[in-house]
Design a protein around this motif. Structure first.
Motif, PDB file in Angstrom:
ATOM      1  N   TRP A 282      39.081  65.347 -28.757  1.00 28.89           N
ATOM      2  CA  TRP A 282      39.353  64.319 -29.770  1.00 28.89           C
ATOM      3  C   TRP A 282      38.289  63.230 -29.732  1.00 28.89           C
ATOM      4  O   TRP A 282      37.865  62.730 -30.785  1.00 28.89           O
ATOM      5  CB  TRP A 282      40.736  63.709 -29.528  1.00 28.89           C
ATOM      6  CG  TRP A 282      41.078  62.630 -30.502  1.00 28.89           C
ATOM      7  CD1 TRP A 282      41.674  62.780 -31.721  1.00 28.89           C
ATOM      8  CD2 TRP A 282      40.829  61.222 -30.357  1.00 28.89           C
ATOM      9  NE1 TRP A 282      41.808  61.559 -32.336  1.00 28.89           N
ATOM     10  CE2 TRP A 282      41.301  60.583 -31.536  1.00 28.89           C
ATOM     11  CE3 TRP A 282      40.263  60.447 -29.354  1.00 28.89           C
ATOM     12  CZ2 TRP A 282      41.213  59.207 -31.711  1.00 28.89           C
ATOM     13  CZ3 TRP A 282      40.170  59.075 -29.535  1.00 28.89           C
ATOM     14  CH2 TRP A 282      40.644  58.474 -30.709  1.00 28.89           C
ATOM     15  N   GLN A 283      37.853  62.845 -28.546  1.00 26.83           N
ATOM     16  CA  GLN A 283      36.815  61.823 -28.436  1.00 26.83           C
ATOM     17  C   GLN A 283      35.518  62.275 -29.109  1.00 26.83           C
ATOM     18  O   GLN A 283      34.880  61.506 -29.829  1.00 26.83           O
ATOM     19  CB  GLN A 283      36.544  61.502 -26.974  1.00 26.83           C
ATOM     20  CG  GLN A 283      37.401  60.383 -26.422  1.00 26.83           C
ATOM     21  CD  GLN A 283      36.977  59.986 -25.024  1.00 26.83           C
ATOM     22  OE1 GLN A 283      36.553  60.808 -24.234  1.00 26.83           O
ATOM     23  NE2 GLN A 283      37.073  58.709 -24.720  1.00 26.83           N
ATOM     24  N   HIS A 284      35.132  63.511 -28.888  1.00 24.49           N
ATOM     25  CA  HIS A 284      33.893  64.007 -29.482  1.00 24.49           C
ATOM     26  C   HIS A 284      33.999  64.083 -31.006  1.00 24.49           C
ATOM     27  O   HIS A 284      33.052  63.723 -31.720  1.00 24.49           O
ATOM     28  CB  HIS A 284      33.544  65.380 -28.902  1.00 24.49           C
ATOM     29  CG  HIS A 284      32.836  65.313 -27.584  1.00 24.49           C
ATOM     30  ND1 HIS A 284      31.526  64.906 -27.475  1.00 24.49           N
ATOM     31  CD2 HIS A 284      33.242  65.588 -26.325  1.00 24.49           C
ATOM     32  CE1 HIS A 284      31.151  64.950 -26.212  1.00 24.49           C
ATOM     33  NE2 HIS A 284      32.182  65.359 -25.486  1.00 24.49           N
ATOM     34  N   GLN A 285      35.110  64.544 -31.516  1.00 31.48           N
ATOM     35  CA  GLN A 285      35.267  64.619 -32.963  1.00 31.48           C
ATOM     36  C   GLN A 285      35.251  63.229 -33.594  1.00 31.48           C
ATOM     37  O   GLN A 285      34.621  63.005 -34.638  1.00 31.48           O
ATOM     38  CB  GLN A 285      36.576  65.340 -33.310  1.00 31.48           C
ATOM     39  CG  GLN A 285      36.589  66.808 -32.948  1.00 31.48           C
ATOM     40  CD  GLN A 285      37.870  67.492 -33.397  1.00 31.48           C
ATOM     41  OE1 GLN A 285      38.549  67.034 -34.309  1.00 31.48           O
ATOM     42  NE2 GLN A 285      38.213  68.595 -32.758  1.00 31.48           N
ATOM     43  N   THR A 286      35.932  62.285 -32.966  1.00 24.00           N
ATOM     44  CA  THR A 286      36.007  60.936 -33.525  1.00 24.00           C
ATOM     45  C   THR A 286      34.655  60.236 -33.469  1.00 24.00           C
ATOM     46  O   THR A 286      34.225  59.607 -34.445  1.00 24.00           O
ATOM     47  CB  THR A 286      37.061  60.117 -32.766  1.00 24.00           C
ATOM     48  OG1 THR A 286      38.314  60.821 -32.786  1.00 24.00           O
ATOM     49  CG2 THR A 286      37.242  58.759 -33.411  1.00 24.00           C
ATOM     50  N   THR A 287      33.968  60.324 -32.326  1.00 28.56           N
ATOM     51  CA  THR A 287      32.670  59.661 -32.205  1.00 28.56           C
ATOM     52  C   THR A 287      31.629  60.288 -33.131  1.00 28.56           C
ATOM     53  O   THR A 287      30.749  59.589 -33.646  1.00 28.56           O
ATOM     54  CB  THR A 287      32.181  59.714 -30.755  1.00 28.56           C
ATOM     55  OG1 THR A 287      32.252  61.071 -30.272  1.00 28.56           O
ATOM     56  CG2 THR A 287      33.043  58.835 -29.871  1.00 28.56           C
ATOM     57  N   THR A 288      31.705  61.589 -33.361  1.00 29.49           N
ATOM     58  CA  THR A 288      30.786  62.215 -34.318  1.00 29.49           C
ATOM     59  C   THR A 288      31.024  61.690 -35.721  1.00 29.49           C
ATOM     60  O   THR A 288      30.075  61.407 -36.478  1.00 29.49           O
ATOM     61  CB  THR A 288      30.955  63.738 -34.281  1.00 29.49           C
ATOM     62  OG1 THR A 288      30.667  64.219 -32.962  1.00 29.49           O
ATOM     63  CG2 THR A 288      30.019  64.416 -35.268  1.00 29.49           C
ATOM     64  N   TYR A 289      32.278  61.539 -36.101  1.00 32.05           N
ATOM     65  CA  TYR A 289      32.598  60.981 -37.419  1.00 32.05           C
ATOM     66  C   TYR A 289      32.071  59.556 -37.553  1.00 32.05           C
ATOM     67  O   TYR A 289      31.483  59.183 -38.582  1.00 32.05           O
ATOM     68  CB  TYR A 289      34.107  61.017 -37.630  1.00 32.05           C
ATOM     69  CG  TYR A 289      34.578  60.184 -38.809  1.00 32.05           C
ATOM     70  CD1 TYR A 289      34.481  60.647 -40.107  1.00 32.05           C
ATOM     71  CD2 TYR A 289      35.120  58.912 -38.605  1.00 32.05           C
ATOM     72  CE1 TYR A 289      34.896  59.883 -41.178  1.00 32.05           C
ATOM     73  CE2 TYR A 289      35.541  58.140 -39.662  1.00 32.05           C
ATOM     74  CZ  TYR A 289      35.434  58.634 -40.951  1.00 32.05           C
ATOM     75  OH  TYR A 289      35.843  57.869 -42.003  1.00 32.05           O
ATOM     76  N   LEU A 290      32.234  58.748 -36.516  1.00 35.51           N
ATOM     77  CA  LEU A 290      31.769  57.361 -36.581  1.00 35.51           C
ATOM     78  C   LEU A 290      30.241  57.289 -36.645  1.00 35.51           C
ATOM     79  O   LEU A 290      29.681  56.485 -37.391  1.00 35.51           O
ATOM     80  CB  LEU A 290      32.283  56.590 -35.362  1.00 35.51           C
ATOM     81  CG  LEU A 290      33.800  56.409 -35.263  1.00 35.51           C
ATOM     82  CD1 LEU A 290      34.165  55.718 -33.961  1.00 35.51           C
ATOM     83  CD2 LEU A 290      34.337  55.627 -36.444  1.00 35.51           C
ATOM     84  N   ALA A 291      29.554  58.115 -35.847  1.00 37.38           N
ATOM     85  CA  ALA A 291      28.093  58.078 -35.837  1.00 37.38           C
ATOM     86  C   ALA A 291      27.507  58.556 -37.158  1.00 37.38           C
ATOM     87  O   ALA A 291      26.452  58.075 -37.582  1.00 37.38           O
ATOM     88  CB  ALA A 291      27.560  58.923 -34.680  1.00 37.38           C
ATOM     89  N   ARG A 292      28.159  59.494 -37.823  1.00 36.97           N
ATOM     90  CA  ARG A 292      27.664  59.975 -39.104  1.00 36.97           C
ATOM     91  C   ARG A 292      27.966  59.020 -40.249  1.00 36.97           C
ATOM     92  O   ARG A 292      27.224  58.968 -41.237  1.00 36.97           O
ATOM     93  CB  ARG A 292      28.289  61.336 -39.422  1.00 36.97           C
ATOM     94  CG  ARG A 292      27.753  62.492 -38.592  1.00 36.97           C
ATOM     95  CD  ARG A 292      28.483  63.776 -38.940  1.00 36.97           C
ATOM     96  NE  ARG A 292      27.890  64.921 -38.241  1.00 36.97           N
ATOM     97  CZ  ARG A 292      28.382  66.156 -38.315  1.00 36.97           C
ATOM     98  NH1 ARG A 292      29.479  66.404 -39.022  1.00 36.97           N
ATOM     99  NH2 ARG A 292      27.780  67.139 -37.670  1.00 36.97           N
TER     100      ARG A 292
END
Length: 450
Positions: A282-292
């Motif tokens: 979940w952390q990786h999916q959320t941080t990828t969304y924020l960075a994009r």
């Protein structure tokens, strides 16, 4: 960075190994040998005179120890050299003030791992849509789960290749972590909006624009300690914990743990490891969304170790208050919740992902971000009526909002007013002024709540 605008990117990929019981025993022996070699090297380093503590002397001692001791010879020679390299790097980090002194590794508290420093020895081949084959030293060809396209075969070049790997073990079994190096075009500057991010317990990542509902959502029971487990898994975990507590009552002081009790502990560890893996996903999916999505990510400079300290004991055991007899238990529960959210790991992931997509991560001072009203800027006592609700006690304001969202708005305002501690990445960018007592924001300010 090259003249063509290409940069080297290094990242890791972890895959599950399919091992037989005999292969598991061999890798377990290698991992124990690597830990023992570390402890022997640490003893040698402390006993030898200062002028003789050199890499050449340590290398000669390791070679002689592998000849004299059979249980150290099961470790491949390159893995033994990797232990020496890692140990020396630990001392360099200590001398430069980035870490504490290296110490002995315990049998039960140290994660089991074996390093494979040479990537060319792996000989990775994809044999199926879901499986690949890798060559492990002193073991042979082993299958692993293929979940990512790796730079192997004809795709491997001098700049895009696998440089090494490491075998790691958790409660769910052995995995292989590849070290991958690729040559990619440097990302252009991200033109996305700015956003303030507050790390909380009720809302793990609250955004200043109320966009915290867009990333992958948490499962039901956000305030639950085992929120990453299904109801059946929670029931099984409760049953196993009760079973372990019952069996532990028959264990005498100093007696070795029985196989049946150890098997119960292993089942509990497997469920905990499964929950940890889901949380990391979940952390990786959320941080990828924020960075994009966003060009500038603003977070707090938090002292997490100080926030999770136990309260100081009161002289009077019967004393009340927030940290009295009942308050210590509540503080312990809050510490567990903070540790479970892994705020530091979230910031670390955001740092490299924002740089990958051309954005940047900015840290601002944390004091009073959760107590200051983001509408009028006043800091009043009693504004945090609960963990979730913020109510401004200023008679001229009276603004009410979610506490985490209010803190996220304050974090973004600190960035816009120039109160920046760290800006990552700082290379090629003009840094903002550092926070000092003279340029701290006023206690009260006026800002539109919209």
């Amino acid at each position: 960075m090259s003249e063509l605008g290409l940069v080297k990117r290094q990242f890791g990929h972890r895959a599950r190994l399919a091992l037989s019981p005999a292969e598991i025993r061999v890798i377990d022996d290698q991992a124990h040998a690597a830990r023992t070699l570390w402890n022997c090297l640490h003893s040698w380093w402390q006993m030898m005179p200062k002028d003789k503590c050199t890499l050449a002397g340590a290398d000669a001692a390791i070679r002689q120890a592998r000849k004299d001791l059979d249980y150290l010879a099961v470790l491949p020679a390159q893995a033994a050299q990797a232990v020496l390299k890692t140990y020396h790097r630990a001392w360099v980090n200590c001398w430069e003030g980035r870490a504490q002194e290296p110490s002995f590794k315990g049998r039960f508290r140290t994660p089991m791992s074996v390093d494979i420093p040479q990537g060319r020895d792996l000989n990775i081949v994809r044999v199926h849509r879901r499986w690949g084959m890798v060559n492990l030293p002193k073991i042979g060809r082993v299958r692993f789960r293929w979940t990512k396209d790796l730079s192997v075969g004809k795709k491997a070049t001098k700049d895009s290749r696998i440089t090494g790997a490491r075998l790691v073990k958790d409660a769910l079994g052995w995995h292989i972590a590849f070290r991958i190096q690729t040559l990619q075009r440097a990302p252009e500057s991200h033109q996305g909006p700015e956003v303030g991010i507050d790390a909380g317990v009720n809302i793990p990542l609250a955004l200043s624009n109320k966009d915290h509902g867009r990333p992958p959502r948490l499962p039901d029971g956000t305030a639950d300690r085992d929120k990453w487990l299904t109801p059946k898994e929670k029931a099984k975990l409760l049953r196993l914990e009760r079973q372990a507590a019952h069996r532990n009552t028959f264990r005498k002081p100093g007696e070795k743990t029985s196989r049946r009790l150890q098997h119960t502990y292993d089942q509990i560890k497997q469920l905990r490891a499964k929950a940890t893996r889901r949380a990391l996903n979940w952390q990786h999916q959320t941080t990828t969304y924020l960075a994009r999505t966003y060009g500038v990510l603003v977070v707090e400079q938090l002292n997490i170790l100080g926030m999770t300290k136990h309260p100081a004991p009161r002289p009077d055991p019967a004393g009340g208050g927030a940290f009295g007899r009942n308050g210590a238990r509540a503080k312990a529960g809050l510490n567990r919740s903070i540790a479970q959210e892994a705020w530091g790991r979230t910031v670390t992931i955001l740092t490299y992902k924002s740089a990958r997509y051309g954005g940047r991560l900015v840290k601002v001072p944390a004091p009073h971000t959760s107590r200051r009203c983001s509408a009028c800027g006043c800091i009043t006592s009693g504004s945090r009526e609960s963990q979730e609700l913020f109510v401004c006690k200023n008679p001229d304001c009276g603004w009410t909002a979610n506490a985490d969202w209010n803190a996220a708005r304050n974090i973004l305002h600190l960035y816009r007013t120039g109160h920046v501690i760290v800006a990552v990445p700082a290379a090629g960018r003009r840094g903002r002024r550092a926070v000092t007592p003279s340029n701290l924001p006023q206690q009260c300010r006026r800002e539109s709540p919209s």
